[in-house]
Design an enzyme around this catalytic site. Sequence first.
Site, PDB file in Angstrom:
ATOM      1  CB  SER A 140      -0.905   0.020   1.237  1.00  0.00           C
ATOM      2  OG  SER A 140      -1.542   1.278   1.399  1.00  0.00           O
ATOM      3  CE1 TYR A 154      -4.319  -2.317   5.113  1.00  0.00           C
ATOM      4  CE2 TYR A 154      -3.476  -0.124   4.609  1.00  0.00           C
ATOM      5  CZ  TYR A 154      -4.013  -1.328   4.195  1.00  0.00           C
ATOM      6  OH  TYR A 154      -4.222  -1.560   2.859  1.00  0.00           O
TER       7      TYR A 154
END
Length: 248
Positions: A140, A154
């Site tokens: 990401s 995350y």
Amino acid sequence: MRKNILITGASTGLGEGMARAWAAQGCNLALCARRTDRLEQLQAELLEKHPGIQVTVRPLDVCDYDRVFEVFRDFRDELGTLDRVIVNAGMGSKAAIGHGDFASNRQAAETNFVAAIAQCEAAMEIFREQNSGHLVLMSSVSGVRGFRGPFNVYAATKAAVASLAEGLQLDTEGTPINVTCILPGYILTDINREVKNAPFRVDLETGVRALVKAIDSEKRRAYVPWWPWTPLSYLLKAMPFRLFARAM
């Protein structure tokens, strides 16, 4: 063309979208996820639209590590080979550290990183036996810097995934095995649907189209969509800490 493609986390979001895109290209698909009802619906849809392909499905919780190896081998045996494996299964973290939700943060860390290691192990064993294959790890853009609050864990897991991918690229340099790290920006899925501050977010169809194009190119590292996330990634990494803290 990579004909036989395995996708984890294929019942929703990016996994489901990529399955539809590669089915339209005539690829055979090995799809796994926890939700078998969604997988079976997707399987029926794809076979109806593209009767010339194979679509095989298996239930899989990627945190059941022994089962990961079993499912990957079963897919390989059923299709004959696995040409590409997409390590896609993942989840968001829900709470900032120190706010009493260690269990959910641990679950995110295990799902996004420890389970990614298991998937890479299973895929690489098969690829080394075949002496060919394409491993794709979904990181990401949030993995390029630390993020505050609920995004902390995350972002940390996605940074770890990117590092894992680079190490595997070093291991496979000069071999018939390719490894790609994909770093998506905000693409509209359930994982970020409720996020209010999601700059440059694109719809699922646009995001999946960019993802499939980037993966098919088999570059070592790709930000998706390329614009604006490639230049922004350099900006995020270079931004002084105090300025970054105010921006985030």
